[in-house]
Design a protein around this motif. Structure first.
Motif, short mmCIF file in Angstrom:
data_model
loop_
_atom_site.label_atom_id
_atom_site.label_comp_id
_atom_site.label_asym_id
_atom_site.label_seq_id
_atom_site.Cartn_x
_atom_site.Cartn_y
_atom_site.Cartn_z
N ASP A 168 -2.70 -6.89 -10.18
CA ASP A 168 -2.68 -8.16 -9.45
C ASP A 168 -2.34 -7.83 -8.00
O ASP A 168 -1.96 -6.69 -7.68
CB ASP A 168 -1.65 -9.11 -10.06
N SER A 169 -2.45 -8.83 -7.12
CA SER A 169 -2.09 -8.61 -5.71
C SER A 169 -1.78 -9.95 -5.05
O SER A 169 -2.21 -11.02 -5.52
CB SER A 169 -3.22 -7.90 -4.96
N PHE A 170 -1.03 -9.90 -3.96
CA PHE A 170 -0.80 -11.06 -3.08
C PHE A 170 -0.69 -10.52 -1.65
O PHE A 170 -0.54 -9.31 -1.44
CB PHE A 170 0.45 -11.84 -3.51
N SER A 171 -0.76 -11.41 -0.67
CA SER A 171 -0.70 -10.98 0.73
C SER A 171 0.28 -11.84 1.51
O SER A 171 0.46 -13.03 1.23
CB SER A 171 -2.09 -11.02 1.38
N VAL A 172 0.92 -11.22 2.53
CA VAL A 172 1.90 -11.89 3.39
C VAL A 172 1.69 -11.41 4.82
O VAL A 172 1.11 -10.34 5.06
CB VAL A 172 3.34 -11.60 2.94
N SER A 173 2.20 -12.18 5.77
CA SER A 173 2.25 -11.79 7.19
C SER A 173 3.71 -11.75 7.61
O SER A 173 4.43 -12.75 7.46
CB SER A 173 1.48 -12.79 8.07
N LEU A 174 4.14 -10.63 8.17
CA LEU A 174 5.54 -10.47 8.55
C LEU A 174 5.82 -11.16 9.89
O LEU A 174 4.93 -11.27 10.76
CB LEU A 174 5.89 -8.99 8.64
N VAL A 175 7.05 -11.58 10.07
CA VAL A 175 7.49 -12.30 11.28
C VAL A 175 8.68 -11.57 11.87
O VAL A 175 9.62 -11.20 11.14
CB VAL A 175 7.87 -13.75 10.94
N ASP A 176 8.64 -11.33 13.22
CA ASP A 176 9.79 -10.65 13.84
C ASP A 176 10.79 -11.68 14.35
O ASP A 176 10.58 -12.90 14.25
CB ASP A 176 9.33 -9.69 14.94
N GLU A 177 11.86 -11.21 14.98
CA GLU A 177 12.97 -12.10 15.38
C GLU A 177 12.60 -13.03 16.52
O GLU A 177 13.27 -14.03 16.75
CB GLU A 177 14.18 -11.26 15.78
N PHE A 178 11.51 -12.73 17.22
CA PHE A 178 11.07 -13.61 18.31
C PHE A 178 9.92 -14.50 17.89
O PHE A 178 9.28 -15.14 18.72
CB PHE A 178 10.67 -12.76 19.52
N GLY A 179 9.63 -14.49 16.61
CA GLY A 179 8.64 -15.40 16.08
C GLY A 179 7.22 -14.88 16.08
O GLY A 179 6.29 -15.63 15.71
N ALA A 180 7.01 -13.63 16.47
CA ALA A 180 5.64 -13.09 16.44
C ALA A 180 5.23 -12.85 14.99
O ALA A 180 5.97 -12.26 14.19
CB ALA A 180 5.57 -11.79 17.24
N VAL A 181 4.04 -13.30 14.64
CA VAL A 181 3.53 -13.20 13.27
C VAL A 181 2.43 -12.13 13.23
O VAL A 181 1.47 -12.19 14.02
CB VAL A 181 2.97 -14.54 12.77
N GLY A 182 2.60 -11.17 12.31
CA GLY A 182 1.63 -10.10 12.19
C GLY A 182 0.42 -10.49 11.36
O GLY A 182 0.32 -11.62 10.85
N ALA A 183 -0.48 -9.53 11.22
CA ALA A 183 -1.67 -9.76 10.40
C ALA A 183 -1.30 -9.70 8.92
O ALA A 183 -0.25 -9.18 8.53
CB ALA A 183 -2.73 -8.70 10.74
N ALA A 184 -2.19 -10.26 8.11
CA ALA A 184 -1.94 -10.30 6.66
C ALA A 184 -1.93 -8.88 6.08
O ALA A 184 -2.76 -8.04 6.43
CB ALA A 184 -3.00 -11.14 5.96
N THR A 185 -0.99 -8.65 5.21
CA THR A 185 -0.84 -7.36 4.54
C THR A 185 -0.86 -7.57 3.04
O THR A 185 -0.22 -8.51 2.53
CB THR A 185 0.49 -6.69 4.94
N THR A 186 -1.60 -6.70 2.31
CA THR A 186 -1.76 -6.85 0.86
C THR A 186 -0.71 -6.03 0.12
O THR A 186 -0.46 -4.87 0.46
CB THR A 186 -3.16 -6.41 0.42
N VAL A 187 -0.12 -6.64 -0.89
CA VAL A 187 0.81 -5.95 -1.79
C VAL A 187 0.14 -5.90 -3.17
O VAL A 187 -0.15 -6.94 -3.76
CB VAL A 187 2.16 -6.67 -1.88
N ARG A 188 -0.12 -4.68 -3.66
CA ARG A 188 -0.77 -4.51 -4.97
C ARG A 188 0.30 -4.32 -6.04
O ARG A 188 1.28 -3.60 -5.83
CB ARG A 188 -1.72 -3.32 -4.95
N VAL A 189 0.07 -4.94 -7.20
CA VAL A 189 1.05 -4.92 -8.28
C VAL A 189 0.41 -4.29 -9.52
O VAL A 189 -0.65 -4.76 -9.98
CB VAL A 189 1.57 -6.33 -8.61
N ASN A 190 1.02 -3.23 -10.02
CA ASN A 190 0.60 -2.61 -11.28
C ASN A 190 1.38 -3.27 -12.41
O ASN A 190 2.62 -3.22 -12.44
CB ASN A 190 0.88 -1.11 -11.27
#
Length: 586
Positions: A168-190
């Motif tokens: 399975d997999s899901f994706s998130v975008s990380l946020v830094d302390e100044f509110g900048a939002v990164g690109a989507a990153t995939t997390v794969r689950v075995n």
């Protein structure tokens, strides 16, 4: 004119001509712009800033008179300060492991080139069979499932998958302390099943040829454990005479086959294991410490949720150790009656008049325990001498302290004899070695005209009451030995005297000679009688021919009458016969 002397040496930094994207290097002349100014464009390296220190992007230049060509006496320096710009964080693609049906805490990770702290993430996607929740400090989930676009503080999420897929997999975008939002990153689950088959170690043990109960175990690691069922996939060995059988413990007559289902109580199921005849897996070595090639026994199974059969464990095998139950060795002799000539009555031993009897060819020993144990063997006779083949004597133990002399064991028997010209012998050997030894057993005797009894006795099993077997402490291997089993076979040997046999042969020859002489005499008498009869018939026929020539018709008619002819022929024959007899006697 303005000439560059030294451009910045920082890797990735560039000086450019505005509007042209022409890169300038040391010694290049800086062109004027439309306003007559000397202008350069400074491009710092990607993600570079000097944090207010400055100096890394300094460069120098020199002025040159356009008419005289004279250059300035000193170089001028320009210092460029690069201010920081907040770059969005970059998430690191990651993989995690989780059990289906169970909540798993997954950590998120990424980098920020500005060194800013990463404080959270925005949910970009999640599969239909999975849920993401906020995670508490104690590793549990809290709140309602997160939807796409929801923000979760911190770099952990609580993940749960309900289904049968392996990934399975899901994706998130990380946020830094100044509110900048990164690109989507995939997390794969075995994914692994939350139902885990747990075969016990060490192997469960049952006795050979005895029904024994074997338990199959499993665990449900989901957040809501359910009742577990078990599917039997098969048994090993799977074919041949060694294949075990399974039965229902509540209904002993119902056999269980591959594909059948058992209910758990609550995370274990019981099954009756019935091993094949004479098949065991323990011990794994023989008495002589050589390895046994034995097919291991096991039950293959899967555990699954009784109300959700698709949620199941991977295949597991419960190993079963089948303990050997000692079978008694058996000895037999067929045929069991022989004859031999006494050594004292004949000088030579040959095929016609043997003085040494090979009994061993008729002896058979059977034992189903594959030589995991040794046993005691007694061979006795009353009058003769017994010998084993010299080439096999190394297989017999006649004098060891451990088994023959019984050091540390109180008993009434000890090994005796040497295996050559013994009236009785006792030794210790494995069943197959004993069979080899006894196959070369021979008998001889000096005692004439007598019957002897050769007895072979096997003592197989465990004996702590001095009934004839080895004691329990003397055995090397682990087996179940209930008692001392005794097997016995006997052979009757008729010992003959050569002289009496020779006299009987002479008498038979003399009787045969007289019979031939009498037969020859009777044949001679018969020949004499036949010759005389032939002579008389010829004489009679000659007289008849003479009468016919003389014209005596009446006499001829009388003579030719059947009855008269027969009477005369019979009288002549009697007369001729009595005459030949007399002649032959004289």
């Amino acid at each position: 004119r303005v000439v560059l002397v030294h451009v910045p040496k920082l890797r990735g930094a560039e000086l450019l001509v505005p509007g042209r994207a022409t890169r300038l290097v040391d010694g290049d002349e800086v062109p004027r712009d439309e306003k007559g100014r000397y202008v350069v464009l400074v491009r710092p390296p990607l993600d570079y800033f000097d944090a207010g220190v400055g100096g890394a992007l300094n460069f120098s230049f020199r002025a040159i008179d356009g008419v005289t060509g004279l250059a300035s006496e000193t170089d001028a320096f320009a210092s460029v300060r690069v201010a920081a710009v907040n770059d969005p964080p970059v998430g690191l693609e990651a993989s995690a492991a989780a059990n289906a049906g169970a909540t798993t805490i997954i950590e998120l990770s990424g980098i920020d080139v500005d060194g800013d702290a990463l404080v959270g993430a925005v949910i970009d996607s999640v599969s239909a069979n999975a849920t993401l929740r906020r995670a508490r400090a104690n590793g549990t989930a809290s709140g309602e499932p997160l939807a796409v676009g929801d923000y979760v503080s911190g770099l952990v999420v609580a993940y749960k998958y309900v289904g049968t897929a392996p990934f399975d997999s899901f994706s998130v975008s990380l946020v830094d302390e100044f509110g900048a939002v990164g690109a989507a990153t995939t997390v794969r689950v075995n994914l692994s099943t939350s139902l885990i088959a747990l075969p016990s170690e060490p192997p469960q043990e049952v006795d050979e040829e005895v029904d024994g109960v074997v338990y199959l175990y499993a665990a449900d690691t989901s957040d809501s454990p359910k009742e577990v069922c078990f599917e039997i996939l098969g048994v090993t060995p799977s074919d041949g005479l060694a294949a075990p059988r399974l039965f229902d413990p509540e209904d002993g007559s119902r056999e269980i086959f591959a594909g059948d289902t058992l209910m758990g109580r609550p995370l274990a199921a019981a099954v009756v294991f019935r091993g094949a005849v004479d098949h065991f897996t323990t011990p794994t070595v023989r008495w002589n410490e050589s390895s046994l090639r034995i097919d291991a026994a096991s039950i293959a199974y899967e555990a699954f949720a009784c109300d959700e059969p698709r949620r199941r464990s991977v295949e597991a095998r419960q190993a079963v150790s089948i303990l050997n139950v000692a079978d008694p060795a058996n000895v037999s002799v067929v045929p069991n009656e022989f004859s031999v000539y006494a050594l004292s009555s004949i000088d030579a031993d040959d095929d016609e008049y043997p003085t040494r009897l090979a009994i061993g060819r008729s002896i058979s020993i059977f034992d189903a325990d594959r030589d995991v144990d040794a046993m005691r063997i007694d061979v006795t006779c009353e009058h003769g001498l017994l010998s084993l083949h010299p080439d096999t004597l190394h297989l017999a133990d006649f004098n060891s302290q451990a088994y023959c002399q019984s050091r540390g064991v109180v008993r009434s028997w000890y090994c005796r004899g040497s295996g050559l010209d013994d009236r009785s012998m006792t030794f210790v050997a494995t069943p197959s070695d004993a069979a080899t030894l006894l196959s070369g057993l021979s008998y001889s005797s000096f005692r004439e005209n007598t019957d002897d009894l050769v007895t072979i006795t096997l003592y197989d099993g465990e004996d702590d009451r001095d009934t004839g077997c080895l004691a329990a402490r003397q055995y090397k291997t682990r087996s179940l030995r209930a008692s001392c089993a005794v097997s016995e076979a006997a052979v009757v040997v008729h010992v003959q005297e050569f002289a009496s046999v020779a006299a009987a042969d002479d008498a038979s020859s003399a009787n045969g000679k007289v019979s031939w002489q009498l037969a020859l005499a009777l044949v001679a008498i018969g020949l004499v009688v036949s010759c005389c009869s032939c002579c008389y018939v010829r004489r009679y026929l000659r007289q008849r021919r003479v009468g016919q020539r003389g014209g005596h018709r009446d006499d001829q008619d009388k003579f030719d009458h059947p009855e008269t002819a027969r009477d005369k022929l019979g009288m002549a024959a009697r007369s001729a016969g009595s005459g030949v007899g007399s002649t032959s006697l004289m």
